[in-house]
Design an enzyme around this catalytic site. Structure first.
Site, mmCIF file in Angstrom:
data_model
loop_
_atom_site.group_PDB
_atom_site.id
_atom_site.type_symbol
_atom_site.label_atom_id
_atom_site.label_comp_id
_atom_site.label_asym_id
_atom_site.label_seq_id
_atom_site.Cartn_x
_atom_site.Cartn_y
_atom_site.Cartn_z
ATOM 1 N N GLU A 41 22.391 10.827 -11.416
ATOM 2 C CA GLU A 41 22.180 10.848 -12.867
ATOM 3 C C GLU A 41 21.063 11.831 -13.235
ATOM 4 O OE1 GLU A 41 20.944 7.484 -16.268
ATOM 5 O OE2 GLU A 41 20.689 7.075 -14.131
ATOM 6 N N LYS A 112 27.169 8.584 -21.009
ATOM 7 C CA LYS A 112 26.770 7.223 -20.668
ATOM 8 C C LYS A 112 27.028 6.283 -21.841
ATOM 9 C CE LYS A 112 22.803 4.953 -18.389
ATOM 10 N NZ LYS A 112 21.457 5.211 -17.833
ATOM 11 N N CYS A 148 25.047 5.116 -14.082
ATOM 12 C CA CYS A 148 24.061 4.067 -13.784
ATOM 13 C C CYS A 148 24.376 2.746 -14.475
ATOM 14 C CB CYS A 148 22.646 4.562 -14.118
ATOM 15 S SG CYS A 148 21.357 3.653 -13.210
#
Length: 546
Positions: A41, A112, A148
């Site tokens: 990330e 994300k 994540c």
């Protein structure tokens, strides 16, 4: 399909250095036969970039760097984390994003969905959330890309139930054949098992293999541990990469036998040691320091810190300084000297008696008629801080503080004295764990003198002083602190757990009164679920009593 995992160590804001790491890792993994290469990330910018994002050119520069990287990507695609700016609307909007780079171009972007805003995370301050995860089709396979937090939906992890969207539900319904997760997940003790459960759970829910690629290295207080892994469609782990070190690995999704690095699952003290070593090394090197120094008292805390410094920077780059006062015991002086000899570090003795006498003589008139108390004790500690900072300035070496979490919690430390320094290496390690780590260090032979482990701990700021004159035994203190500081328990809840009310109230009072000290402390390396620092935001001026 063969997946290349690039578990690398980026530096926040070092766009050129990170770019070199990414391109070199890509070339190596491609050479080893990878069909798809996955990076962590925000690897282009480093994680967490925090308010660098608000600088006028930072995001554009990180995007320019990504374009150079993409130009170097050939017919093996790479998924690379970066900061994306959305320029379609007025104002500036940013996304925590992953670029699908293929044949010299950025062929797609995933964003994300879940933005953590708790503990050390503050992503809602910087990013917009995507409404759904992205699926990329490549050579007949549908690849779901998550970043994540997007996979951190877990019944045993309450903070994550706050989200309205579950990216894994959406991806499972879309029929993906591979799930990829780019991560920069900071480590704390006990997190590894939870991560393994999350990755295997994601494989079960999506009925496909899962590739989890985590960053490694230290950035400020945070330690990223790697431990990247791959789970098969049957939810069994196929591979686990090293902890606390860079590793490039190609994993065949069709392999029958799992392959784990030796440090993927190691004993607890090994993890704590390795975390503190990489955290110290990266804080020093990424800040431009090759050398470190510390005061050696002959006590357990400075001894453990010295060992960690040597393991992080090498014996030739560590300076130990003994600063005895008129009160310092001979055994403490001897223990400090033995430790320095065992470690092979540069060692000096700088007595502080003359400085303390000069300070007390200067203060004599204004202190006339007042009893000696902790003030005079603190003059000793601040004399040591004066000399250590002078050596640090002159030699250009990073001064390490040596206080542990138990002491920092109750204020058993001197502001502008033993708290002087640039990094608090063991400030998130409770005293009981300091002893455990010292015993682990000595497991293959005595490095820390045996007397250091067995003598009663003492600040040695007054004759015959012992820590337990002012504090309960450390095994009791640490359990109270865990309940109050990490779990947020009230005094009555702690008493109900079996602790003496007077002791509990005294400890809570000390913790609350010393918030101002911790605000001025050197940054410390985070290794527990809740450290003093960026993840804990207690007001300095407040009147609540629990």
């Amino acid at each position: 399909m063969k997946i290349g995992l690039a578990q690398i160590n980026p530096t926040v804001g070092n766009l050129e250095g990170n770019r070199r790491l990414i391109i070199d890792a890509y070339d190596q993994l491609k050479k080893e036969g990878a069909n798809l290469i996955v990076f962590p990330e925000l690897v282009v910018s480093g994680y967490p970039p925090r308010d660098l994002i608000f600088k006028s050119r930072f995001v554009a520069d990180n995007e320019d760097s990504l374009k150079i990287i993409a130009h170097n990507v050939g017919d093996v695609p790479a998924i690379i984390g970066f900061v994306e700016e959305d320029r379609r609307d007025s104002g500036r909007q940013f996304y925590n994003a992953a670029a699908w780079c293929y044949r010299g171009a950025i062929a797609g972007v995933a964003r994300k969905c879940l933005l953590p805003t708790y503990d050390v995370f503050d992503e809602d301050r910087y990013f917009e959330a995507a409404p759904e995860p992205t699926v990329i089709e490549h050579e007949g396979m549908r690849i779901g890309i998550t970043i994540c937090e997007d996979i951190w939906i877990h019944p045993e992890a309450p903070p994550y139930s706050r989200y309205d969207v579950d990216p894994l539900d959406l991806l499972a319904a879309s029929g993906i054949g591979l799930l990829v997760n780019l991560s920069a997940s900071p480590w704390h003790f006990g997190k590894g098992a939870l991560r393994e459960d999350l990755v295997m759970s994601a494989a079960r829910r999506c009925s496909c293999p899962v590739v989890y690629c985590n960053a490694v290295g230290g950035n400020d207080e945070l330690i990223f541990d790697g431990h990247s892994m791959v789970a098969g469609s049957d939810a069994r782990l196929l591979a686990g990469l090293a902890g606390f070190e860079e590793e490039l690995r190609v994993v065949d999704l069709d392999q029958k036998e799992p392959t784990f690095s030796l440090s993927f699952r190691q004993e607890n003290m090994g993890d704590i040691h390795d975390a503190l070593v990489i955290g110290l090394r990266d804080y020093a090197h990424k800040s431009g320091f090759d050398r470190a120094l510390l005061g050696l008292s002959g006590g357990i805390d400075s001894s453990v810190t010295a060992v960690l410094a040597v393991h992080a920077l090498g014996a030739n780059n560590v300076i130990g300084i003994s600063l005895p006062s008129a009160i310092s015991s001979q055994h403490s002086r001897d223990d400090a000297a033995i430790l320095a000899r065992n470690l092979g570090i540069e060692y000096h003795t700088l007595p502080i008696a003359n400085i303390v006498s000069a300070a007390e003589a200067t203060l004599k008139e204004i202190f006339e008629g007042l009893e000696r108390d902790v003030t005079e004790e603190n003059v000793q500690a601040r004399s040591r801080g004066l000399l250590l900072m002078a050596v640090s300035n002159k030699l250009g070496a990073l001064l390490l503080t040596t206080g542990n979490k138990s002491e920092l919690a109750v204020g058993y430390c001197t502001l502008y004295g033993d708290m002087c320094g640039g990094l608090a290496v063991i400030s998130d390690l409770p005293k009981v764990n300091v002893y455990e780590l010292a015993q682990w260090i000595n497991s293959d032979g005595e490095i820390i003198p045996a007397n250091t482990l067995t003598k009663p701990p003492s600040a040695e700021l007054s004759p015959e002083q012992k820590d337990e004159d002012s504090l309960p035994p450390y095994d009791v203190l640490d359990r109270i602190l865990e309940m109050y500081v990490e779990n947020g328990s009230s005094s009555s809840e702690i008493v109900d757990a079996g602790f003496d009310r007077a002791v509990v109230c005294d400890i809570i009072r000390k913790v609350d009164l010393n918030e101002y000290k911790r605000k001025q402390a050197a940054p410390g390396l985070k290794i527990t679920p809740l450290a003093f620092g960026v993840g804990r935001r207690i007001p300095l001026v407040q009147g609540y009593v629990s």
